[in-house]
Write a protein that holds these residues in place. Structure first.
Motif, mmCIF file in Angstrom:
data_model
loop_
_atom_site.group_PDB
_atom_site.id
_atom_site.type_symbol
_atom_site.label_atom_id
_atom_site.label_comp_id
_atom_site.label_asym_id
_atom_site.label_seq_id
_atom_site.Cartn_x
_atom_site.Cartn_y
_atom_site.Cartn_z
ATOM 1 N N ALA A 11 0.680 -0.627 -0.096
ATOM 2 C CA ALA A 11 0.094 0.001 0.031
ATOM 3 C C ALA A 11 0.538 1.476 0.187
ATOM 4 O O ALA A 11 0.679 2.362 -0.394
ATOM 5 N N HIS A 12 2.344 0.815 0.448
ATOM 6 C CA HIS A 12 3.215 1.494 -0.025
ATOM 7 C C HIS A 12 4.482 1.263 0.605
ATOM 8 O O HIS A 12 4.342 0.219 0.286
ATOM 9 N N PRO A 13 5.761 2.274 0.515
ATOM 10 C CA PRO A 13 6.547 1.548 0.713
ATOM 11 C C PRO A 13 7.459 0.906 1.738
ATOM 12 O O PRO A 13 7.737 -0.032 1.808
ATOM 13 N N LYS A 14 6.192 1.222 2.519
ATOM 14 C CA LYS A 14 7.088 -0.048 4.042
ATOM 15 C C LYS A 14 6.466 -1.492 3.993
ATOM 16 O O LYS A 14 5.996 -1.658 3.124
ATOM 17 N N HIS A 15 7.660 -2.490 3.903
ATOM 18 C CA HIS A 15 7.126 -3.519 3.403
ATOM 19 C C HIS A 15 6.358 -4.325 4.492
ATOM 20 O O HIS A 15 5.645 -4.938 3.984
ATOM 21 N N TRP A 16 5.630 -3.750 5.386
ATOM 22 C CA TRP A 16 4.561 -4.544 5.825
ATOM 23 C C TRP A 16 3.511 -3.585 5.687
ATOM 24 O O TRP A 16 2.675 -4.699 6.291
ATOM 25 N N SER A 17 3.144 -2.948 4.528
ATOM 26 C CA SER A 17 1.840 -3.205 4.295
ATOM 27 C C SER A 17 1.738 -3.536 3.241
ATOM 28 O O SER A 17 0.235 -3.249 1.975
ATOM 29 N N VAL A 35 -2.871 -18.828 -6.345
ATOM 30 C CA VAL A 35 -3.956 -17.960 -4.880
ATOM 31 C C VAL A 35 -3.287 -16.862 -5.536
ATOM 32 O O VAL A 35 -2.629 -16.444 -5.525
ATOM 33 N N SER A 36 -4.839 -15.863 -5.167
ATOM 34 C CA SER A 36 -4.668 -14.112 -5.499
ATOM 35 C C SER A 36 -4.869 -13.693 -3.649
ATOM 36 O O SER A 36 -6.501 -14.417 -3.969
ATOM 37 N N LEU A 37 -4.780 -13.311 -2.773
ATOM 38 C CA LEU A 37 -5.324 -13.312 -1.963
ATOM 39 C C LEU A 37 -5.597 -11.404 -1.364
ATOM 40 O O LEU A 37 -4.138 -10.498 -0.793
ATOM 41 N N LEU A 38 -6.318 -10.582 -1.579
ATOM 42 C CA LEU A 38 -6.677 -9.226 -0.811
ATOM 43 C C LEU A 38 -6.240 -9.104 0.923
ATOM 44 O O LEU A 38 -6.784 -9.658 1.109
ATOM 45 N N ILE A 39 -5.030 -8.168 1.037
ATOM 46 C CA ILE A 39 -5.189 -8.385 2.482
ATOM 47 C C ILE A 39 -5.037 -6.887 3.043
ATOM 48 O O ILE A 39 -4.832 -6.076 2.176
ATOM 49 N N LYS A 40 -5.834 -6.918 3.979
ATOM 50 C CA LYS A 40 -5.641 -4.718 4.205
ATOM 51 C C LYS A 40 -4.800 -5.269 5.358
ATOM 52 O O LYS A 40 -4.081 -5.817 6.099
ATOM 53 N N PRO A 41 -4.147 -3.607 4.610
ATOM 54 C CA PRO A 41 -2.501 -3.281 5.508
ATOM 55 C C PRO A 41 -3.077 -3.078 6.906
ATOM 56 O O PRO A 41 -4.337 -2.056 6.709
ATOM 57 N N PRO A 42 -1.736 -2.533 7.480
ATOM 58 C CA PRO A 42 -2.524 -1.263 9.445
ATOM 59 C C PRO A 42 -3.005 -0.220 8.631
ATOM 60 O O PRO A 42 -2.342 0.211 7.331
ATOM 61 N N ASN A 43 -3.925 -0.179 8.759
ATOM 62 C CA ASN A 43 -4.523 1.143 9.363
ATOM 63 C C ASN A 43 -5.207 0.841 7.837
ATOM 64 O O ASN A 43 -6.155 2.510 7.849
ATOM 65 N N ASN A 44 -5.235 0.521 6.589
ATOM 66 C CA ASN A 44 -5.879 0.516 5.379
ATOM 67 C C ASN A 44 -5.425 1.512 5.235
ATOM 68 O O ASN A 44 -6.596 2.428 4.233
ATOM 69 N N PHE A 45 -3.689 1.544 4.892
ATOM 70 C CA PHE A 45 -3.872 3.249 4.648
ATOM 71 C C PHE A 45 -2.764 2.770 3.214
ATOM 72 O O PHE A 45 -1.719 2.303 2.854
ATOM 73 N N TYR A 46 -2.773 3.432 2.225
ATOM 74 C CA TYR A 46 -2.937 4.098 0.717
ATOM 75 C C TYR A 46 -2.005 4.893 0.270
ATOM 76 O O TYR A 46 -2.479 6.168 0.354
ATOM 77 N N TRP A 47 -0.329 4.630 -0.330
ATOM 78 C CA TRP A 47 -0.552 6.007 -1.181
ATOM 79 C C TRP A 47 -1.129 6.510 -2.722
ATOM 80 O O TRP A 47 -0.606 5.332 -2.836
#
Length: 81
Positions: A11-17, A35-47
């Motif tokens: 979702a942004h440059p951090k590897h944990w997003s 398989v392809s899975l959508l994942i909710k990143p922390p705080n669901n924050f995107y650049w």
């Protein structure tokens, strides 16, 4: 040749997003599972730049599980490799 190819979208440059993971399992040179899975990143924050790159947005992952929640689905693809 046996392996699992893994692709992460973030979702942004951090590897944990991580916002999506794709896995393809190859056994004896043949694709046997994917398989392809959508994942909710922390705080669901995107650049915005990252949304432009992969097309995944906070609206897409609002109700998606976290990486922790889907780990049990990913682990069998990479276990013992």
């Amino acid at each position: 040749m046996n392996f699992t190819a893994i692709d992460f979208e973030t979702a942004h440059p951090k590897h944990w997003s991580i916002c999506q993971v794709g896995l393809v399992r190859v056994d004896d040179g043949e694709i046997v599972d994917k398989v392809s899975l959508l994942i909710k990143p922390p705080n669901n924050f995107y650049w915005d730049l990252f949304i432009d790159i992969h097309g995944i947005s906070a609206e897409d992952t609002e109700d998606a599980p976290t990486f922790y929640d889907i780990w049990h689905e990913i682990e069998p693809y990479i276990q013992d490799q």
